[in-house]
Design an enzyme around this catalytic site. Sequence first.
Site, mmCIF file in Angstrom:
data_model
loop_
_atom_site.group_PDB
_atom_site.id
_atom_site.type_symbol
_atom_site.label_atom_id
_atom_site.label_comp_id
_atom_site.label_asym_id
_atom_site.label_seq_id
_atom_site.Cartn_x
_atom_site.Cartn_y
_atom_site.Cartn_z
ATOM 1 N N VAL A 1 -3.839 3.634 19.280
ATOM 2 C CA VAL A 1 -3.565 4.526 20.426
ATOM 3 C C VAL A 1 -2.109 4.481 20.896
ATOM 4 O O VAL A 1 -1.699 5.313 21.698
ATOM 5 C CB VAL A 1 -4.509 4.248 21.627
ATOM 6 C CG1 VAL A 1 -5.961 4.505 21.261
ATOM 7 C CG2 VAL A 1 -4.311 2.844 22.185
ATOM 8 N N ASN B 1 -10.714 4.635 26.551
ATOM 9 C CA ASN B 1 -11.382 3.355 26.744
ATOM 10 C C ASN B 1 -10.680 2.186 26.039
ATOM 11 O O ASN B 1 -10.796 1.052 26.499
ATOM 12 C CB ASN B 1 -12.831 3.488 26.239
ATOM 13 C CG ASN B 1 -13.469 2.150 25.983
ATOM 14 O OD1 ASN B 1 -13.966 1.496 26.899
ATOM 15 N ND2 ASN B 1 -13.439 1.693 24.730
ATOM 16 N N SER C 1 -10.055 -0.896 35.583
ATOM 17 C CA SER C 1 -10.675 -2.211 35.796
ATOM 18 C C SER C 1 -10.502 -2.577 37.266
ATOM 19 O O SER C 1 -9.518 -2.159 37.901
ATOM 20 C CB SER C 1 -9.981 -3.273 34.950
ATOM 21 O OG SER C 1 -10.340 -4.572 35.383
ATOM 22 N N TYR D 1 -2.361 -7.173 32.548
ATOM 23 C CA TYR D 1 -3.583 -6.347 32.520
ATOM 24 C C TYR D 1 -3.769 -5.589 33.835
ATOM 25 O O TYR D 1 -4.052 -4.394 33.842
ATOM 26 C CB TYR D 1 -4.773 -7.269 32.242
ATOM 27 C CG TYR D 1 -6.098 -6.561 32.059
ATOM 28 C CD1 TYR D 1 -6.398 -5.900 30.867
ATOM 29 C CD2 TYR D 1 -7.065 -6.590 33.051
ATOM 30 C CE1 TYR D 1 -7.620 -5.270 30.688
ATOM 31 C CE2 TYR D 1 -8.292 -5.969 32.878
ATOM 32 C CZ TYR D 1 -8.568 -5.306 31.698
ATOM 33 O OH TYR D 1 -9.785 -4.687 31.528
ATOM 34 N N ALA E 1 -1.488 -4.794 36.007
ATOM 35 C CA ALA E 1 -0.442 -3.757 36.117
ATOM 36 C C ALA E 1 -0.802 -2.548 35.256
ATOM 37 O O ALA E 1 -0.643 -1.394 35.678
ATOM 38 C CB ALA E 1 0.915 -4.321 35.699
ATOM 39 N N SER E 2 -1.321 -2.814 34.050
ATOM 40 C CA SER E 2 -1.683 -1.682 33.165
ATOM 41 C C SER E 2 -2.809 -0.861 33.784
ATOM 42 O O SER E 2 -2.787 0.372 33.733
ATOM 43 C CB SER E 2 -2.091 -2.185 31.771
ATOM 44 O OG SER E 2 -3.382 -2.782 31.769
ATOM 45 N N LYS E 3 -3.796 -1.530 34.379
ATOM 46 C CA LYS E 3 -4.952 -0.795 34.919
ATOM 47 C C LYS E 3 -4.602 -0.104 36.246
ATOM 48 O O LYS E 3 -5.134 0.974 36.537
ATOM 49 C CB LYS E 3 -6.147 -1.735 35.073
ATOM 50 C CG LYS E 3 -6.664 -2.274 33.738
ATOM 51 C CD LYS E 3 -7.119 -1.176 32.797
ATOM 52 C CE LYS E 3 -7.819 -1.704 31.557
ATOM 53 N NZ LYS E 3 -8.329 -0.645 30.676
ATOM 54 N N ILE F 1 -18.100 -7.192 32.712
ATOM 55 C CA ILE F 1 -19.170 -6.608 31.896
ATOM 56 C C ILE F 1 -19.332 -7.481 30.640
ATOM 57 O O ILE F 1 -18.332 -7.954 30.072
ATOM 58 C CB ILE F 1 -18.819 -5.157 31.469
ATOM 59 C CG1 ILE F 1 -18.320 -4.321 32.673
ATOM 60 C CG2 ILE F 1 -20.004 -4.500 30.777
ATOM 61 C CD1 ILE F 1 -19.326 -4.061 33.776
HETATM 62 P P1 NAP Z 1 -13.588 -4.822 23.346
HETATM 63 O O1 NAP Z 1 -15.012 -5.277 23.175
HETATM 64 O O2 NAP Z 1 -12.488 -5.797 23.057
HETATM 65 O O3 NAP Z 1 -13.388 -3.477 22.468
HETATM 66 C C1 NAP Z 1 -12.168 -2.789 22.503
HETATM 67 C C2 NAP Z 1 -12.072 -1.877 21.289
HETATM 68 O O4 NAP Z 1 -10.784 -1.221 21.339
HETATM 69 C C3 NAP Z 1 -12.119 -2.642 19.975
HETATM 70 O O5 NAP Z 1 -12.855 -1.936 18.998
HETATM 71 C C4 NAP Z 1 -10.650 -2.733 19.605
HETATM 72 O O6 NAP Z 1 -10.386 -2.920 18.215
HETATM 73 C C5 NAP Z 1 -10.148 -1.378 20.067
HETATM 74 N N1 NAP Z 1 -8.691 -1.352 20.159
HETATM 75 C C6 NAP Z 1 -7.877 -2.380 20.543
HETATM 76 N N2 NAP Z 1 -6.595 -2.010 20.428
HETATM 77 C C7 NAP Z 1 -6.592 -0.728 19.975
HETATM 78 C C8 NAP Z 1 -5.559 0.193 19.650
HETATM 79 N N3 NAP Z 1 -4.250 -0.129 19.756
HETATM 80 N N4 NAP Z 1 -5.889 1.426 19.201
HETATM 81 C C9 NAP Z 1 -7.202 1.761 19.059
HETATM 82 N N5 NAP Z 1 -8.226 0.932 19.346
HETATM 83 C C10 NAP Z 1 -7.921 -0.306 19.800
HETATM 84 O O7 NAP Z 1 -13.327 -4.344 24.843
HETATM 85 P P2 NAP Z 1 -14.366 -3.856 25.965
HETATM 86 O O8 NAP Z 1 -14.801 -5.029 26.751
HETATM 87 O O9 NAP Z 1 -15.361 -2.965 25.365
HETATM 88 O O10 NAP Z 1 -13.374 -3.018 26.903
HETATM 89 C C11 NAP Z 1 -13.246 -1.605 26.784
HETATM 90 C C12 NAP Z 1 -12.379 -1.098 27.938
HETATM 91 O O11 NAP Z 1 -12.993 -1.474 29.177
HETATM 92 C C13 NAP Z 1 -10.982 -1.678 27.968
HETATM 93 O O12 NAP Z 1 -10.062 -0.703 28.417
HETATM 94 C C14 NAP Z 1 -11.089 -2.781 28.996
HETATM 95 O O13 NAP Z 1 -9.853 -3.076 29.584
HETATM 96 C C15 NAP Z 1 -12.053 -2.164 29.980
HETATM 97 N N6 NAP Z 1 -12.741 -3.139 30.836
HETATM 98 C C16 NAP Z 1 -13.599 -4.054 30.296
HETATM 99 C C17 NAP Z 1 -14.233 -4.958 31.135
HETATM 100 C C18 NAP Z 1 -15.201 -5.997 30.626
HETATM 101 O O14 NAP Z 1 -15.653 -6.802 31.448
HETATM 102 N N7 NAP Z 1 -15.541 -6.004 29.354
HETATM 103 C C19 NAP Z 1 -13.969 -4.928 32.514
HETATM 104 C C20 NAP Z 1 -13.092 -3.991 33.017
HETATM 105 C C21 NAP Z 1 -12.486 -3.083 32.159
HETATM 106 P P3 NAP Z 1 -10.347 -4.458 17.615
HETATM 107 O O15 NAP Z 1 -11.757 -4.814 17.284
HETATM 108 O O16 NAP Z 1 -9.453 -4.344 16.419
HETATM 109 O O17 NAP Z 1 -9.784 -5.327 18.687
#
Ligand code: NAP
Length: 256
Positions: free
Chosen positions: A73, A99, A151, A164, A166-168, A197
């Site tokens: 991305v 996402n 987030s 993180y 700052a990005s969000k 989550i």
């Molecule tokens: P995750 O399980 O780590 O999955 C993230 C996915 O994004 C992975 O498939 C990853 O690929 C892919 N990705 C990473 N860098 C990328 C790039 N440069 N280009 C394209 N794809 C890329 O994360 P998640 O927990 O599902 O989180 C999803 C979103 O929700 C994120 O924005 C996160 O900040 C937000 N969020 C999550 C939580 C939580 O508690 N889980 C809370 C608040 C916000 P790889 O497998 O290669 O890493």
Amino acid sequence: MSECMKPRLSVDLSGQVALVTGAARGLGRTIAEALARCGARLACIDINTELLGDAIAAIRAMGTEAEPWACDVTDGDRVSQVVDEVVKRFGQLDILVNNAGITRDGLLIRMKDDQWDAVLNINLKGTFLFTRAAARPIMKSPRGRIINIASVSGLMGNPGQANYSASKAGVIGLTRTASRELASRGVTVNAVAPGFIATDMTAKLGEETLELIRKEIPLGRMGQPQDVADAVLFLASPAAEFITGHVLTVDGGLTV
Ligand code: NAP
């Protein structure tokens, strides 16, 4: 199949095309599956091509059209190319879910430049690049939707997450500006701000930390990916057509 449950909302997205970034696993995969169950055709984007194949197979097994695109991305040229290919393949684009995101945690005084840059580039610049590239085709949709995954860290801060949070917070600012710029074209732009989550991202915090976190959450549990997917479904649905520039927390009351 992913860990997700069946959607608890009945939303009809048939005839629509949704693009989800970071769709190979975690929240992105659950969101993509939920949109597909509601009838949307799916463009699934991820850098992790191996797991992306599994996600596509799971969606196609539901009888829904889904195509994978390998894409970092942060690569603006590739992002533009992917959006062009999605529109060529499906003929339209109605819903964008930004996402893809990462964490590279560390205390502020020890944080390395590369930790800062990686998180800001993927979480914030990646969201900008897809929003910019997808805005024109989405403006042609009768009910265009952009939904950014922020987030609670971007609202309340979190020790160890200067990059993180700052990005969000940036994603939230971008959401609000985009909502104002695209409102005249009937496109709504909202953010979902999840709390903690249960995904691979939070699993790496370790059970001891997770137990402390659970005690801080008024509803007494971690969220499940489906909790976030249902919020996305609502914002994508006709029921949310008068909601724009909003940040919907899905956090069990953590930010109350
Ligand atoms: P995750 O399980 O780590 O999955 C993230 C996915 O994004 C992975 O498939 C990853 O690929 C892919 N990705 C990473 N860098 C990328 C790039 N440069 N280009 C394209 N794809 C890329 O994360 P998640 O927990 O599902 O989180 C999803 C979103 O929700 C994120 O924005 C996160 O900040 C937000 N969020 C999550 C939580 C939580 O508690 N889980 C809370 C608040 C916000 P790889 O497998 O290669 O890493």
